[in-house]
Scaffold this motif. Structure first.
Motif, PDB file in Angstrom:
ATOM      1  N   THR A   1       0.830  -1.197   0.000  1.00  0.00           N
ATOM      2  CA  THR A   1       0.000   0.000   0.000  1.00  0.00           C
ATOM      3  C   THR A   1       0.868   1.252   0.000  1.00  0.00           C
ATOM      4  N   LEU A   2       1.848   1.305   0.889  1.00  0.00           N
ATOM      5  CA  LEU A   2       2.712   2.485   0.981  1.00  0.00           C
ATOM      6  C   LEU A   2       3.553   2.664  -0.283  1.00  0.00           C
ATOM      7  N   LEU A   3       4.013   1.558  -0.869  1.00  0.00           N
ATOM      8  CA  LEU A   3       4.799   1.665  -2.097  1.00  0.00           C
ATOM      9  C   LEU A   3       3.936   2.114  -3.279  1.00  0.00           C
ATOM     10  N   LEU A   4       2.688   1.647  -3.335  1.00  0.00           N
ATOM     11  CA  LEU A   4       1.778   2.134  -4.360  1.00  0.00           C
ATOM     12  C   LEU A   4       1.584   3.641  -4.227  1.00  0.00           C
ATOM     13  N   TRP A   5       1.392   4.088  -3.007  1.00  0.00           N
ATOM     14  CA  TRP A   5       1.215   5.536  -2.782  1.00  0.00           C
ATOM     15  C   TRP A   5       2.464   6.305  -3.192  1.00  0.00           C
ATOM     16  N   LEU A   6       3.639   5.748  -2.855  1.00  0.00           N
ATOM     17  CA  LEU A   6       4.896   6.427  -3.156  1.00  0.00           C
ATOM     18  C   LEU A   6       5.190   6.433  -4.664  1.00  0.00           C
ATOM     19  N   THR A   7       4.578   5.527  -5.399  1.00  0.00           N
ATOM     20  CA  THR A   7       4.708   5.539  -6.853  1.00  0.00           C
ATOM     21  C   THR A   7       3.696   6.483  -7.486  1.00  0.00           C
ATOM     22  N   PHE A   8       2.438   6.386  -7.049  1.00  0.00           N
ATOM     23  CA  PHE A   8       1.384   7.197  -7.651  1.00  0.00           C
ATOM     24  C   PHE A   8       1.585   8.691  -7.404  1.00  0.00           C
ATOM     25  N   LEU A   9       1.989   9.076  -6.194  1.00  0.00           N
ATOM     26  CA  LEU A   9       2.049  10.501  -5.862  1.00  0.00           C
ATOM     27  C   LEU A   9       3.010  11.278  -6.764  1.00  0.00           C
ATOM     28  N   PRO A  10       4.302  10.890  -6.874  1.00  0.00           N
ATOM     29  CA  PRO A  10       5.180  11.673  -7.765  1.00  0.00           C
ATOM     30  C   PRO A  10       4.821  11.509  -9.242  1.00  0.00           C
ATOM     31  N   THR A  11       4.287  10.327  -9.614  1.00  0.00           N
ATOM     32  CA  THR A  11       3.899  10.125 -11.012  1.00  0.00           C
ATOM     33  C   THR A  11       2.807  11.100 -11.416  1.00  0.00           C
ATOM     34  N   LEU A  12       1.806  11.247 -10.571  1.00  0.00           N
ATOM     35  CA  LEU A  12       0.700  12.137 -10.906  1.00  0.00           C
ATOM     36  C   LEU A  12       1.070  13.611 -10.725  1.00  0.00           C
ATOM     37  N   LEU A  13       2.033  13.899  -9.853  1.00  0.00           N
ATOM     38  CA  LEU A  13       2.543  15.267  -9.774  1.00  0.00           C
ATOM     39  C   LEU A  13       3.133  15.673 -11.122  1.00  0.00           C
ATOM     40  N   ILE A  14       3.970  14.799 -11.678  1.00  0.00           N
ATOM     41  CA  ILE A  14       4.573  15.087 -12.981  1.00  0.00           C
ATOM     42  C   ILE A  14       3.498  15.170 -14.057  1.00  0.00           C
ATOM     43  N   LEU A  15       2.595  14.195 -14.058  1.00  0.00           N
ATOM     44  CA  LEU A  15       1.584  14.115 -15.108  1.00  0.00           C
ATOM     45  C   LEU A  15       0.712  15.363 -15.160  1.00  0.00           C
ATOM     46  N   TYR A  16       0.204  15.779 -14.009  1.00  0.00           N
ATOM     47  CA  TYR A  16      -0.738  16.895 -14.034  1.00  0.00           C
ATOM     48  C   TYR A  16      -0.052  18.245 -14.201  1.00  0.00           C
ATOM     49  N   LEU A  17       1.202  18.337 -13.816  1.00  0.00           N
ATOM     50  CA  LEU A  17       1.935  19.554 -14.141  1.00  0.00           C
ATOM     51  C   LEU A  17       2.059  19.671 -15.666  1.00  0.00           C
ATOM     52  N   ILE A  18       2.416  18.564 -16.328  1.00  0.00           N
ATOM     53  CA  ILE A  18       2.592  18.604 -17.780  1.00  0.00           C
ATOM     54  C   ILE A  18       1.255  18.797 -18.488  1.00  0.00           C
ATOM     55  N   LEU A  19       0.219  18.076 -18.063  1.00  0.00           N
ATOM     56  CA  LEU A  19      -1.087  18.198 -18.704  1.00  0.00           C
ATOM     57  C   LEU A  19      -1.603  19.631 -18.674  1.00  0.00           C
ATOM     58  N   ASN A  20      -1.429  20.289 -17.530  1.00  0.00           N
ATOM     59  CA  ASN A  20      -1.989  21.625 -17.366  1.00  0.00           C
ATOM     60  C   ASN A  20      -1.085  22.743 -17.874  1.00  0.00           C
ATOM     61  N   TRP A  21       0.221  22.519 -17.807  1.00  0.00           N
ATOM     62  CA  TRP A  21       1.138  23.629 -18.062  1.00  0.00           C
ATOM     63  C   TRP A  21       1.965  23.500 -19.330  1.00  0.00           C
ATOM     64  N   LEU A  22       1.948  22.352 -20.002  1.00  0.00           N
ATOM     65  CA  LEU A  22       2.851  22.177 -21.143  1.00  0.00           C
ATOM     66  C   LEU A  22       2.673  23.252 -22.216  1.00  0.00           C
ATOM     67  N   PRO A  23       1.438  23.569 -22.667  1.00  0.00           N
ATOM     68  CA  PRO A  23       1.328  24.643 -23.673  1.00  0.00           C
ATOM     69  C   PRO A  23       1.870  25.983 -23.171  1.00  0.00           C
ATOM     70  N   THR A  24       1.599  26.301 -21.905  1.00  0.00           N
ATOM     71  CA  THR A  24       2.071  27.570 -21.342  1.00  0.00           C
ATOM     72  C   THR A  24       3.593  27.586 -21.233  1.00  0.00           C
ATOM     73  N   LEU A  25       4.194  26.464 -20.826  1.00  0.00           N
ATOM     74  CA  LEU A  25       5.645  26.390 -20.721  1.00  0.00           C
ATOM     75  C   LEU A  25       6.301  26.505 -22.093  1.00  0.00           C
ATOM     76  N   VAL A  26       5.668  25.913 -23.105  1.00  0.00           N
ATOM     77  CA  VAL A  26       6.204  25.999 -24.461  1.00  0.00           C
ATOM     78  C   VAL A  26       6.191  27.447 -24.949  1.00  0.00           C
ATOM     79  N   VAL A  27       5.107  28.156 -24.672  1.00  0.00           N
ATOM     80  CA  VAL A  27       5.024  29.576 -25.048  1.00  0.00           C
ATOM     81  C   VAL A  27       6.084  30.379 -24.308  1.00  0.00           C
ATOM     82  N   ALA A  28       6.249  30.092 -22.996  1.00  0.00           N
ATOM     83  CA  ALA A  28       7.252  30.805 -22.192  1.00  0.00           C
ATOM     84  C   ALA A  28       8.664  30.543 -22.694  1.00  0.00           C
TER      85      ALA A  28
END
Length: 407
Positions: free
Chosen positions: A226-253
């Motif tokens: 359980t703890l290892l699943l959490w430790l995998t999902f948390l940073p994975t989704l941090l990266i994923l949602y940063l890219i999903l939401n910000w990639l076009p804006t970062l490319v423009v910047a």
């Protein structure tokens, strides 16, 4: 790891679904419209923010608020589905995120936008653990990762379609159109689920004696996985949602034109479909250890290269590589996460993994606003993600040594 002779006991608690393809196809379609709706905000941001005068900090909160709702929705959606069944909770989740996505096109203030995105997040969250449990319950053990990948690769297809739509519409299109399309489609899909999808849990299974949530997550030797699943999902989704939401804006910047920025999101989403199907098949054949570990190493290399890229062609190529490895690993993990829990705690365990992971998805969209507000370059924001990918890779490597229950 052993499935042993426990599989017949598990199958006896499941409805013998006459057409597994229907269940997988319906979940795939839900994933498509959910991916479209989630990505729509990131794609619309370069147009929405100037129209309302939102600064990067305000946009960070708009991106994050739906993920706060998603954490709550995942926590309660999986728990509730273990008790009343997958189908009613799943339908309610689809109706919820469709309705509030449609409402997004009607808002006129910052506060109302926050409210409707939070409520849409509740529906997004409740749908995910149900799809994870359904993937485990309708597929054979040797096909669980690839079945989940087939379901969840609908999300990047939907997200990529959202980005593609912006390239097909006139340059001055109204951003509200994205949310009108994204809201109507789930509302049309919900009746189809009602009539065609069968419940995967019998009344005997849904009314069986229940263990409490803590025992379901940590009892009988499940604390470490359980703890290892959490430790995998948390940073994975941090990266994923940063890219999903910000990639076009970062490319423009980073100096590219606003009109071509969605192409990076397009490459990220569509390349991830190939990654999901490829890695899902590898995980079914080889277990999670080496396919998943190599995937996270590939993600690290892609992020480092993307952080120094400047031209459109190379940016699009590296965005696609990041999507291939990141979402490929994430969706393969969706396929196996539920199998670390017994049947009567599967929704709870899946929901907890999604909910903890979504803490990362809340933090991810907030980080660029804070970093760029302090003067950090867009390339440095991408480099900031590398240690998170390393943590996720180490955690999934350790998870591969944990045993799964044979029931």
């Amino acid at each position: 790891m052993s499935w042993g002779d426990g599989m017949p006991r598990e199958r006896s608690a499941l409805v013998q679904t006459p057409n597994v393809t229907i269940t997988v196809a319906l979940c795939f379609l839900v994933a498509v419209v959910e991916g479209f709706d989630i990505q729509a905000m990131g794609v619309a941001a370069p147009r929405l923010a100037p129209q309302f005068g939102f600064n990067p900090q305000q946009m960070s909160l708009i991106f994050a608020i739906s993920n706060i709702g998603l954490v709550i929705g995942a926590s309660f959606g999986g728990w509730l589905a273990d008790r009343v069944g997958r189908k009613p909770v799943f339908i309610g989740a689809v109706l919820s995120f469709g309705l509030f996505t449609l409402f997004t096109s009607l808002v006129g203030t910052y506060e109302s936008l926050l409210v409707v995105r939070f409520c849409a997040g509740l529906g997004f969250g409740a749908a995910l653990p149900n799809m994870m449990a359904l993937a485990a319950e309708v597929s054979a053990p040797e096909k669980r990762a690839s079945t989940a990948a087939a379901m969840f690769c609908g999300m990047p297809i939907g997200g990529g379609t959202s980005a593609l739509l912006t390239q097909l519409l006139p340059p001055d299109f109204d951003w509200r159109l994205l949310f009108e399309v994204g809201g109507v489609l789930p509302l049309l899909l919900a009746p189809t689920i009602y009539f065609l999808m069968q419940e995967t849990l019998t009344k005997r299974a849904t009314h069986a004696p229940r263990t409490d949530v803590m025992h379901g997550l940590f009892g009988e030797g499940r604390a470490v996985p359980t703890l290892l699943l959490w430790l995998t999902f948390l940073p994975t989704l941090l990266i994923l949602y940063l890219i999903l939401n910000w990639l076009p804006t970062l490319v423009v910047a980073n100096g590219l034109d606003r009109a071509v920025a969605p192409r990076a999101s397009l490459a990220f989403n569509f390349a991830s479909v190939a990654g999901a199907l490829f890695l899902g098949r590898l995980v079914d054949r080889m277990n999670i250890r080496w396919p998943m570990t190599v995937a996270y190493l590939g993600l690290i290399v892609s992020l480092i290269a993307l952080s120094t890229s400047s031209g459109l062609g190379m940016t699009v190529l590296l965005s696609g590589a990041a999507g291939f490895f990141l979402l490929g690993a994430n969706y393969a993990l969706y396929g196996v996460a539920a199998t670390y829990y017994p049947l009567n705690a599967r929704g709870t365990g899946s929901g907890a993994s999604v909910a903890v992971g979504r803490i990362g998805s809340i933090a991810g969209p907030l980080l660029p606003g804070l970093l760029m507000g302090g003067g950090t370059s867009s390339g440095s924001v991408v480099q900031f993600l590398v240690p998170f990918a390393a943590v996720a890779g180490a955690a999934v490597f350790a998870l591969s040594f944990c045993r799964r229950p044979a029931y």
